[in-house]
Design a protein around this motif. Structure first.
Motif, short mmCIF file in Angstrom:
data_model
loop_
_atom_site.label_atom_id
_atom_site.label_comp_id
_atom_site.label_asym_id
_atom_site.label_seq_id
_atom_site.Cartn_x
_atom_site.Cartn_y
_atom_site.Cartn_z
N LYS A 100 -5.25 -11.16 -4.35
CA LYS A 100 -4.12 -11.49 -3.47
C LYS A 100 -4.04 -10.52 -2.32
CE LYS A 100 -1.28 -13.42 -7.15
NZ LYS A 100 -0.01 -13.35 -7.87
N LYS A 101 -3.25 -10.91 -1.33
CA LYS A 101 -2.97 -10.07 -0.18
C LYS A 101 -2.44 -8.71 -0.65
CE LYS A 101 -0.02 -9.93 3.90
NZ LYS A 101 0.93 -10.68 4.74
N GLY A 102 -2.95 -7.64 -0.02
CA GLY A 102 -2.50 -6.29 -0.35
C GLY A 102 -3.40 -5.59 -1.36
N GLU A 103 -4.23 -6.35 -2.05
CA GLU A 103 -5.14 -5.72 -3.02
C GLU A 103 -6.35 -5.13 -2.31
OE1 GLU A 103 -6.11 -7.78 -6.67
OE2 GLU A 103 -4.30 -9.01 -6.49
N GLN A 104 -7.04 -4.26 -3.04
CA GLN A 104 -8.26 -3.65 -2.51
C GLN A 104 -9.42 -4.03 -3.42
OE1 GLN A 104 -9.11 0.71 -2.79
NE2 GLN A 104 -8.96 0.60 -0.55
N VAL A 105 -10.57 -4.36 -2.81
CA VAL A 105 -11.78 -4.66 -3.57
C VAL A 105 -12.89 -3.72 -3.12
CG1 VAL A 105 -11.23 -7.09 -3.97
CG2 VAL A 105 -12.53 -6.46 -1.95
N SER A 106 -13.83 -3.48 -4.02
CA SER A 106 -14.96 -2.60 -3.73
C SER A 106 -16.25 -3.32 -4.06
CB SER A 106 -14.88 -1.33 -4.57
OG SER A 106 -13.70 -0.64 -4.31
N VAL A 107 -17.25 -3.08 -3.24
CA VAL A 107 -18.57 -3.64 -3.47
C VAL A 107 -19.57 -2.49 -3.42
CG1 VAL A 107 -20.34 -5.21 -2.60
CG2 VAL A 107 -17.93 -5.84 -2.43
N SER A 108 -20.39 -2.38 -4.46
CA SER A 108 -21.43 -1.35 -4.50
C SER A 108 -22.75 -1.95 -4.07
CB SER A 108 -21.57 -0.77 -5.90
OG SER A 108 -20.39 -0.09 -6.25
N LEU A 109 -23.37 -1.30 -3.10
CA LEU A 109 -24.62 -1.79 -2.55
C LEU A 109 -25.52 -0.61 -2.23
CD1 LEU A 109 -25.99 -4.45 -1.64
CD2 LEU A 109 -25.02 -4.06 0.61
N TYR A 110 -26.68 -0.59 -2.83
CA TYR A 110 -27.66 0.48 -2.61
C TYR A 110 -27.05 1.87 -2.83
CZ TYR A 110 -30.14 -3.38 -0.44
OH TYR A 110 -30.74 -4.59 -0.21
N GLY A 111 -26.25 2.00 -3.86
CA GLY A 111 -25.67 3.29 -4.20
C GLY A 111 -24.43 3.66 -3.42
N ASP A 112 -24.06 2.89 -2.41
CA ASP A 112 -22.85 3.14 -1.65
C ASP A 112 -21.77 2.15 -2.08
OD1 ASP A 112 -23.84 5.23 -0.05
OD2 ASP A 112 -24.68 3.81 1.41
N THR A 113 -20.53 2.58 -1.99
CA THR A 113 -19.41 1.70 -2.31
C THR A 113 -18.62 1.45 -1.03
OG1 THR A 113 -19.27 2.56 -4.55
CG2 THR A 113 -17.34 1.41 -3.70
N ILE A 114 -18.43 0.17 -0.73
CA ILE A 114 -17.67 -0.23 0.45
C ILE A 114 -16.35 -0.81 -0.03
CG2 ILE A 114 -17.64 -1.67 2.52
CD1 ILE A 114 -20.75 -1.75 2.23
N LYS A 115 -15.26 -0.31 0.53
CA LYS A 115 -13.93 -0.78 0.13
C LYS A 115 -13.34 -1.66 1.22
CE LYS A 115 -13.08 3.18 -2.76
NZ LYS A 115 -12.23 4.29 -3.10
N TYR A 116 -12.68 -2.73 0.75
CA TYR A 116 -12.03 -3.66 1.67
C TYR A 116 -10.57 -3.82 1.23
CZ TYR A 116 -16.79 -5.15 2.80
OH TYR A 116 -18.12 -5.20 3.18
N ASN A 117 -9.68 -3.83 2.18
CA ASN A 117 -8.28 -4.15 1.92
C ASN A 117 -8.04 -5.58 2.34
OD1 ASN A 117 -7.50 -1.54 1.05
ND2 ASN A 117 -7.43 -0.86 3.19
N ILE A 118 -7.38 -6.36 1.51
CA ILE A 118 -7.09 -7.74 1.81
C ILE A 118 -5.80 -7.77 2.63
CG2 ILE A 118 -6.61 -10.03 0.87
CD1 ILE A 118 -8.12 -9.08 -1.69
N LEU A 119 -5.95 -8.09 3.92
CA LEU A 119 -4.82 -8.08 4.85
C LEU A 119 -4.05 -9.40 4.86
CD1 LEU A 119 -6.42 -6.29 7.94
CD2 LEU A 119 -5.07 -5.28 6.08
N ASP A 120 -4.79 -10.52 4.70
CA ASP A 120 -4.14 -11.82 4.77
C ASP A 120 -4.95 -12.85 4.00
OD1 ASP A 120 -2.14 -13.57 5.54
OD2 ASP A 120 -3.11 -14.10 7.43
N VAL A 121 -4.26 -13.82 3.44
CA VAL A 121 -4.89 -14.92 2.70
C VAL A 121 -4.23 -16.21 3.16
CG1 VAL A 121 -5.31 -15.94 0.44
CG2 VAL A 121 -5.26 -13.45 0.69
N ASN A 122 -5.03 -17.16 3.65
CA ASN A 122 -4.52 -18.48 4.07
C ASN A 122 -5.26 -19.56 3.34
OD1 ASN A 122 -2.70 -17.55 6.09
ND2 ASN A 122 -4.45 -17.14 7.41
#
Length: 141
Positions: A119-141
Motif C-alpha cells: 500500500k501507499k506509504g510502505e517501503q520495499v527493498s530489492v536486492s540485486l548483485y549484492g546491493d539493496t535498493i529501497k523504494y518508497n511507495i508514494l501513490d497507488v492508482n
C-alpha cells in the motif's frame, strides 16, 4: 480444457493480435528454400501461432487501478528510488507486456513481486548483485 485468464492491457491485447497477423503473413510470404530449413521454419511459425492464439484466447482486459489502495496487476504505482533520489510511475502488468520504455513493470520481476499487495506509504527493498535498493511507495492508482 480450461484456460487460465491472462489479464492484459487493451494495448497489450491489440499488440498480440497484430503480432499474430504478422506471423501469419510472414509464414505465407516465406521464400521456398532448402526443405529441411523450410520444415524448421514451419515448426517455428506453428509454435509461435499456437502461443499467440493461446494468449489471445485467455486474454481479458485488466481493470486499471488498485483495489482499495492495494497494489495488484493493473495498478499504477509511483515509487521514490532512494538511491537515485527520483520518483517514477510504473504500471504493473503481465510478463508478456513488460516494457521499460512504456514504464510497464512485470508482476514477475523482482520489484513487481515486492510491490504486489503493498500500500501507499510502505517501503520495499530489492536486492540485486549484492546491493539493496529501497523504494518508497508514494501513490497507488
Amino acid at each position: 480444457m480450461s484456460e487460465q485468464v491472462t489479464q492484459l492491457t487493451c494495448e497489450g491485447i491489440k499488440k498480440l493480435a497484430t503480432d499474430l497477423i504478422e506471423v501469419y503473413e510472414s509464414r505465407k510470404t516465406a521464400p521456398e528454400v532448402d526443405p529441411q530449413q523450410s520444415e524448421g521454419e514451419n515448426r517455428f511459425y506453428d509454435q509461435r501461432i499456437q502461443d499467440l492464439e493461446r494468449l489471445l484466447y485467455a486474454a481479458q482486459p485488466l481493470q486499471e487501478g488498485s483495489r482499495k489502495g492495494v497494489i495488484t496487476i493493473g495498478s499504477k504505482v509511483t515509487l521514490f528510488d532512494s538511491y537515485l533520489e527520483e520518483a517514477e510511475t510504473y504500471m504493473l502488468v503481465h510478463p508478456v507486456e513488460a516494457s521499460p520504455t512504456m514504464r510497464y513493470l512485470s508482476v514477475d520481476s523482482l520489484l513487481g513481486k515486492e510491490l504486489l499487495l503493498r500500500k501507499k506509504g510502505e517501503q520495499v527493498s530489492v536486492s540485486l548483485y549484492g546491493d539493496t535498493i529501497k523504494y518508497n511507495i508514494l501513490d497507488v492508482n
